[in-house]
Design a protein around this motif. Structure first.
Motif, PDB file in Angstrom:
ATOM      1  N   VAL A 187      -0.843 -26.532  42.792  1.00  0.00           N
ATOM      2  CA  VAL A 187      -1.794 -26.933  43.816  1.00  0.00           C
ATOM      3  C   VAL A 187      -1.033 -27.344  45.086  1.00  0.00           C
ATOM      4  N   LEU A 188      -1.623 -27.037  46.225  1.00  0.00           N
ATOM      5  CA  LEU A 188      -1.079 -27.495  47.501  1.00  0.00           C
ATOM      6  C   LEU A 188      -1.897 -28.714  47.904  1.00  0.00           C
ATOM      7  N   LYS A 189      -1.237 -29.877  47.930  1.00  0.00           N
ATOM      8  CA  LYS A 189      -1.974 -31.099  48.182  1.00  0.00           C
ATOM      9  C   LYS A 189      -1.032 -32.158  48.751  1.00  0.00           C
ATOM     10  N   GLU A 190      -1.554 -33.006  49.619  1.00  0.00           N
ATOM     11  CA  GLU A 190      -0.716 -34.043  50.233  1.00  0.00           C
ATOM     12  C   GLU A 190      -0.274 -35.087  49.247  1.00  0.00           C
ATOM     13  N   THR A 191      -1.170 -35.429  48.315  1.00  0.00           N
ATOM     14  CA  THR A 191      -0.776 -36.359  47.259  1.00  0.00           C
ATOM     15  C   THR A 191      -0.944 -35.645  45.931  1.00  0.00           C
ATOM     16  N   SER A 192      -0.114 -35.976  44.948  1.00  0.00           N
ATOM     17  CA  SER A 192      -0.191 -35.237  43.697  1.00  0.00           C
ATOM     18  C   SER A 192      -1.463 -35.607  42.947  1.00  0.00           C
TER      19      SER A 192
ATOM     20  N   LEU B 274      10.369 -21.685  46.644  1.00  0.00           N
ATOM     21  CA  LEU B 274       9.417 -22.002  47.705  1.00  0.00           C
ATOM     22  C   LEU B 274       9.371 -23.508  47.943  1.00  0.00           C
ATOM     23  N   ARG B 275       9.392 -24.242  46.843  1.00  0.00           N
ATOM     24  CA  ARG B 275       9.373 -25.703  46.907  1.00  0.00           C
ATOM     25  C   ARG B 275      10.609 -26.241  47.628  1.00  0.00           C
ATOM     26  N   GLU B 276      11.757 -25.635  47.282  1.00  0.00           N
ATOM     27  CA  GLU B 276      13.020 -25.976  47.954  1.00  0.00           C
ATOM     28  C   GLU B 276      12.847 -25.868  49.464  1.00  0.00           C
ATOM     29  N   LYS B 277      12.251 -24.771  49.887  1.00  0.00           N
ATOM     30  CA  LYS B 277      12.121 -24.509  51.327  1.00  0.00           C
ATOM     31  C   LYS B 277      11.080 -25.404  51.979  1.00  0.00           C
ATOM     32  N   ILE B 278       9.978 -25.633  51.303  1.00  0.00           N
ATOM     33  CA  ILE B 278       8.859 -26.361  51.918  1.00  0.00           C
ATOM     34  C   ILE B 278       9.053 -27.880  51.816  1.00  0.00           C
ATOM     35  N   ASP B 279       9.409 -28.341  50.628  1.00  0.00           N
ATOM     36  CA  ASP B 279       9.370 -29.784  50.371  1.00  0.00           C
ATOM     37  C   ASP B 279      10.704 -30.503  50.498  1.00  0.00           C
ATOM     38  N   ARG B 280      11.807 -29.742  50.431  1.00  0.00           N
ATOM     39  CA  ARG B 280      13.105 -30.379  50.522  1.00  0.00           C
ATOM     40  C   ARG B 280      13.245 -31.080  51.875  1.00  0.00           C
ATOM     41  N   ARG B 281      13.839 -32.201  51.913  1.00  0.00           N
ATOM     42  CA  ARG B 281      14.063 -32.972  53.132  1.00  0.00           C
ATOM     43  C   ARG B 281      12.776 -33.583  53.700  1.00  0.00           C
ATOM     44  N   GLU B 282      11.671 -33.459  52.979  1.00  0.00           N
ATOM     45  CA  GLU B 282      10.420 -34.047  53.465  1.00  0.00           C
ATOM     46  C   GLU B 282      10.083 -35.269  52.610  1.00  0.00           C
TER      47      GLU B 282
ATOM     48  N   SER C  66       5.866 -34.359  49.064  1.00  0.00           N
ATOM     49  CA  SER C  66       5.825 -33.007  48.516  1.00  0.00           C
ATOM     50  C   SER C  66       4.422 -32.448  48.667  1.00  0.00           C
ATOM     51  N   LEU C  67       4.346 -31.156  48.933  1.00  0.00           N
ATOM     52  CA  LEU C  67       3.033 -30.523  49.064  1.00  0.00           C
ATOM     53  C   LEU C  67       2.692 -29.627  47.880  1.00  0.00           C
ATOM     54  N   ILE C  68       3.721 -29.045  47.260  1.00  0.00           N
ATOM     55  CA  ILE C  68       3.461 -28.133  46.147  1.00  0.00           C
ATOM     56  C   ILE C  68       3.640 -28.877  44.827  1.00  0.00           C
ATOM     57  N   HIS C  69       2.579 -28.981  44.081  1.00  0.00           N
ATOM     58  CA  HIS C  69       2.614 -29.723  42.825  1.00  0.00           C
ATOM     59  C   HIS C  69       2.275 -28.833  41.634  1.00  0.00           C
TER      60      HIS C  69
END
Ligand code: CA
Length: 226
Positions: A220-225, A198-206, A209-212
């Motif tokens: 947790v889903l958060k803009e900053t860790s 899921l992380r690969e799909k959501i956060d890769r190339r961004e 990161s949103l999934i920490h």
């Protein structure tokens, strides 16, 4: 998940109760329409299994009264009658589904799960949004900054849970309870595998990161860790 079974035939009621208990539901049984209506009005159920031919108060009348009061608990009607006019009458009264007796428990369980999945979606609206991430609950696709992301059903369930609990820790137990059934082996690392994908799909190339991972707790889903 809490289910009310309104059924006067003890054998049928117990057959449904046994099956639901085995699948980790909590079950109350009402042996007649009046008690069924009382419980449906005063308790909070996730779903009601409603026989139509009942003593004291007919199943359809019960359902009409409930809907008139604005109670929108999902209902599956059970009946020995399979005629099309009965079905139409049932749907007009506000039932979500219909099952003709005799039925197999697996069939009832499949319909219960389908309805719970549907009803869980409605109150929150079609889209969940967080920090440029959009989850469409109808197409079950995600979108991040305009990039469409196709999800598997497990990935969808996990992401939906994270988005519904944004900026809060979601434990592994919460994830397994949401995305897997009771046969799930808690010791396996399958949750981590799905999170990684899921992380690969959501956060890769961004950039962000949103999934920490929250060590020893979950995710947790958060803009900053945190
Ligand atoms: Ca009956």
């Amino acid at each position: 998940m809490r289910v009310l079974v309104v059924e006067d035939e003890l054998k049928v009621a117990n057959f449904i109760k046994k099956g639901l208990l085995e699948n980790n539901f909590t079950v109350d049984i009402a042996p007649d329409g009046e008690e069924g209506l009382f419980l449906a009005q005063n308790e909070n159920y996730d779903l009601i299994v409603l026989d139509l031919l009942l003593p004291k108060l007919d199943g359809l009348e019960l359902l009409k009264k409930l809907r008139k009061e604005g109670k929108d608990t999902p209902v599956i009607c059970l009946t020995a009658k399979g005629g099309i006019s009965d079905k139409i009458e049932g749907f007009n009264a506000g039932t979500d589904d219909y099952l003709v007796k005799p039925f197999r428990f697996a069939e009832l369980l499949a319909r219960i799960r389908a309805i719970l999945k549907r009803s869980k979606r409605t109150p929150e609206g079609a889209e969940l949004k967080y920090a440029g991430l959009i989850l469409n609950r109808h197409t079950r696709h995600a979108e991040r900054n305009g990039r469409i992301i196709i999800l598997t059903s497990k990935e969808y369930s996990i992401l939906e849970l994270l988005m519904l609990n944004k900026e809060q820790v979601v434990t592994r137990t919460m994830i397994t309870e949401t995305a897997w059934d009771y046969n799930f082996d808690l010791m396996s690392n399958v949750v981590d595998v799905h999170i990684r994908r899921l992380r690969e799909k959501i956060d890769r190339r961004e950039k962000k990161s949103l999934i920490h991972t929250v060590r020893g707790m979950g995710y947790v889903l958060k803009e900053t860790s945190i």
